[in-house]
Design an enzyme around this catalytic site. Sequence first.
Site, short mmCIF file in Angstrom:
data_model
loop_
_atom_site.label_atom_id
_atom_site.label_comp_id
_atom_site.label_asym_id
_atom_site.label_seq_id
_atom_site.Cartn_x
_atom_site.Cartn_y
_atom_site.Cartn_z
N ASP A 1 7.90 0.28 1.63
CA ASP A 1 7.89 -0.29 0.25
C ASP A 1 9.19 -0.64 -0.19
O ASP A 1 10.08 0.03 0.09
CB ASP A 1 7.28 0.92 -0.58
CG ASP A 1 6.84 0.57 -1.97
OD1 ASP A 1 5.31 0.64 -2.09
OD2 ASP A 1 7.48 0.02 -2.81
N ASN B 1 -4.57 2.94 -5.22
CA ASN B 1 -4.61 2.84 -6.59
C ASN B 1 -5.78 1.88 -6.77
O ASN B 1 -5.48 0.82 -6.25
CB ASN B 1 -3.27 2.49 -7.35
CG ASN B 1 -2.26 3.87 -7.18
OD1 ASN B 1 -2.73 4.80 -7.40
ND2 ASN B 1 -1.07 3.39 -7.08
N GLY C 1 -2.84 2.45 -12.07
CA GLY C 1 -1.49 2.30 -11.34
C GLY C 1 -1.29 1.43 -10.36
O GLY C 1 -0.44 0.84 -9.87
N GLN C 2 -2.49 0.58 -10.00
CA GLN C 2 -2.54 -0.68 -9.27
C GLN C 2 -1.66 -1.83 -9.72
O GLN C 2 -1.83 -2.20 -10.92
CB GLN C 2 -3.64 -1.09 -8.89
CG GLN C 2 -3.98 -2.05 -7.68
CD GLN C 2 -5.28 -2.61 -7.21
OE1 GLN C 2 -6.18 -2.22 -7.71
NE2 GLN C 2 -5.39 -3.41 -6.15
N SER C 3 -0.51 -2.29 -9.23
CA SER C 3 0.25 -3.38 -9.66
C SER C 3 0.07 -4.66 -8.67
O SER C 3 0.36 -5.71 -9.24
CB SER C 3 1.55 -2.89 -9.68
OG SER C 3 2.41 -2.37 -8.59
N HIS D 1 -4.20 -1.70 -0.57
CA HIS D 1 -3.06 -1.13 0.41
C HIS D 1 -3.06 0.24 0.18
O HIS D 1 -3.54 0.79 -0.84
CB HIS D 1 -1.63 -1.78 0.05
CG HIS D 1 -1.46 -1.60 -1.47
ND1 HIS D 1 -1.90 -2.53 -2.47
CD2 HIS D 1 -0.78 -0.50 -2.28
CE1 HIS D 1 -1.44 -2.27 -3.75
NE2 HIS D 1 -0.68 -1.10 -3.41
P1 AMP Z 1 0.48 -0.26 -6.45
O1 AMP Z 1 1.28 -0.19 -7.71
O2 AMP Z 1 -0.51 0.75 -5.99
O3 AMP Z 1 -0.22 -1.46 -6.35
O4 AMP Z 1 1.56 -0.44 -5.29
C1 AMP Z 1 2.36 -1.76 -4.70
C2 AMP Z 1 3.39 -1.27 -4.20
O5 AMP Z 1 4.02 -2.39 -3.42
C3 AMP Z 1 4.44 -0.94 -5.07
O6 AMP Z 1 4.90 0.43 -4.77
C4 AMP Z 1 5.61 -1.77 -4.90
O7 AMP Z 1 6.95 -1.03 -4.92
C5 AMP Z 1 5.37 -2.45 -3.48
N1 AMP Z 1 6.00 -4.04 -3.63
C6 AMP Z 1 6.00 -4.80 -4.34
N2 AMP Z 1 6.54 -5.92 -3.86
C7 AMP Z 1 6.70 -5.61 -2.53
C8 AMP Z 1 7.26 -6.27 -1.53
N3 AMP Z 1 7.92 -7.71 -1.57
N4 AMP Z 1 7.60 -5.69 -0.28
C9 AMP Z 1 7.33 -4.38 -0.27
N5 AMP Z 1 6.72 -3.60 -1.03
C10 AMP Z 1 6.50 -4.27 -2.16
#
Ligand code: AMP
Length: 108
Positions: free
Chosen positions: A31, A86, A92-94, A99
């Site tokens: 991450d 998430n 909290g899903q971004s 994943h």
């Molecule tokens: P979520 O908020 O559960 O959708 O998790 C998305 C995750 O992706 C977050 O922990 C971010 O830090 C991670 N993330 C976003 N862009 C990248 C990237 N380019 N490489 C690795 N992790 C990433």
Amino acid sequence: MSLDCVFCKIISKQIPSQPLLETDDLIVIKDIAPQAPIHYLIIPKRHITNVAALQLSDRDLMGDLILVATKLSQMVPASAFRLITNNGAAAGQSVFHLHFHFLADKAN
Ligand code: AMP
Ligand code: ZN
């Protein structure tokens, strides 16, 4: 493949990454903003939005994703870890490409 999806770009090598592990169906990366000393992301190569979008035909894939966490826990090694996904922005899903977060506080 979703054109504006950061994980699809990583999977298609448009964005370089150093996968810890890769198969035909999934990839494991670190991450970019770790929330724990050990923080990996287990990502299916096929673009699926989240758990809510899964179909019965995804059963084998889901089994593979969880079993990779087992393998990771042996590789790290970490006997204690969290496996989190998430589902939805309010949870909290971004990144809207399914994943699992693999989080461990220390190698043990
Ligand atoms: P979520 O908020 O559960 O959708 O998790 C998305 C995750 O992706 C977050 O922990 C971010 O830090 C991670 N993330 C976003 N862009 C990248 C990237 N380019 N490489 C690795 N992790 C990433
Ligand atoms: Zn995607």
